[in-house]
Write an enzyme that holds these catalytic residues in place. Sequence first.
Site, mmCIF file in Angstrom:
data_model
loop_
_atom_site.group_PDB
_atom_site.id
_atom_site.type_symbol
_atom_site.label_atom_id
_atom_site.label_comp_id
_atom_site.label_asym_id
_atom_site.label_seq_id
_atom_site.Cartn_x
_atom_site.Cartn_y
_atom_site.Cartn_z
ATOM 1 N N ARG A 75 0.855 -1.181 0.000
ATOM 2 C CA ARG A 75 0.000 0.000 0.000
ATOM 3 C C ARG A 75 0.894 1.235 0.000
ATOM 4 O O ARG A 75 1.951 1.252 0.626
ATOM 5 C CB ARG A 75 -0.916 0.021 1.241
ATOM 6 C CG ARG A 75 -2.019 -1.011 1.238
ATOM 7 C CD ARG A 75 -3.073 -0.720 0.180
ATOM 8 N NE ARG A 75 -4.198 -1.647 0.232
ATOM 9 C CZ ARG A 75 -4.262 -2.796 -0.428
ATOM 10 N NH1 ARG A 75 -3.238 -3.185 -1.178
ATOM 11 N NH2 ARG A 75 -5.321 -3.563 -0.348
ATOM 12 N N GLU B 121 -4.099 6.997 -3.031
ATOM 13 C CA GLU B 121 -4.128 7.097 -4.488
ATOM 14 C C GLU B 121 -5.514 7.355 -5.070
ATOM 15 O O GLU B 121 -5.629 7.893 -6.178
ATOM 16 C CB GLU B 121 -3.546 5.823 -5.110
ATOM 17 C CG GLU B 121 -4.313 4.560 -4.761
ATOM 18 C CD GLU B 121 -3.548 3.306 -5.135
ATOM 19 O OE1 GLU B 121 -4.177 2.399 -5.668
ATOM 20 O OE2 GLU B 121 -2.333 3.237 -4.879
ATOM 21 N N HIS C 2 -1.677 0.106 -9.742
ATOM 22 C CA HIS C 2 -2.278 -0.851 -8.801
ATOM 23 C C HIS C 2 -2.799 -2.088 -9.533
ATOM 24 O O HIS C 2 -3.966 -2.469 -9.396
ATOM 25 C CB HIS C 2 -3.402 -0.188 -7.998
ATOM 26 C CG HIS C 2 -3.562 -0.775 -6.630
ATOM 27 N ND1 HIS C 2 -3.785 -0.013 -5.512
ATOM 28 C CD2 HIS C 2 -3.502 -2.059 -6.194
ATOM 29 C CE1 HIS C 2 -3.888 -0.806 -4.442
ATOM 30 N NE2 HIS C 2 -3.711 -2.050 -4.834
#
Length: 199
Positions: free
Chosen positions: A127, A156, A180
């Site tokens: 993360r 994000e 991601h």
Amino acid sequence: ELALALTLAGLRHVVKGHKSVMSGDWDYEKFIGRQMNCLTIGVIGYGRLGEMYSKYCKAFDSNVLVYDPYKTVTEENIQQVDNLQLLLQESDVIAIHVHVTKETIGMINQDCFNSMKKDVLLVNTSRGDMVNELDLVKFLSKNSEAKVATDVLADEVRNREKSPLLEYALNSDQVIITPHIGGMSREAMEIAYGHAAKL
């Protein structure tokens, strides 16, 4: 697998080399990389993904150090350390594989960067909030051989456009960022959708 891909991309200048070829250049001497069998890989977090990544790195004959105060490493060829500072000082590559908790948010900060090698590669598929991005950018700006390869940014979803790391990456070859996509494989999605359908 993405963490390993980012590791190799960072060590072997894959993105930078591609950009160079697309610009019409073919000077391979500018892209001297590192071999994993000569490196120490530090893994922070030894859950399911940290354990998989560690085994992948051992397949490349890397020296693997693991820091996780809540897990015990049973693999004989993977060394567990009880001191995070030791891992930070010894590792050529540092990969983060931890869950979000009050303890882990911002855990990689200026104090940690002060202990790292000046040419370290930091890999984060965990993360973005684990890393203090302002401290990371300061470290990168002072150490031109240091690199980061990340699949995540801090906060994000809401504040991606305000990310200091993303802003720094616009004018730096030290940074690789993917959107991601760690769980975005056809096989992983089929498993996830199948599990959801059974519920």
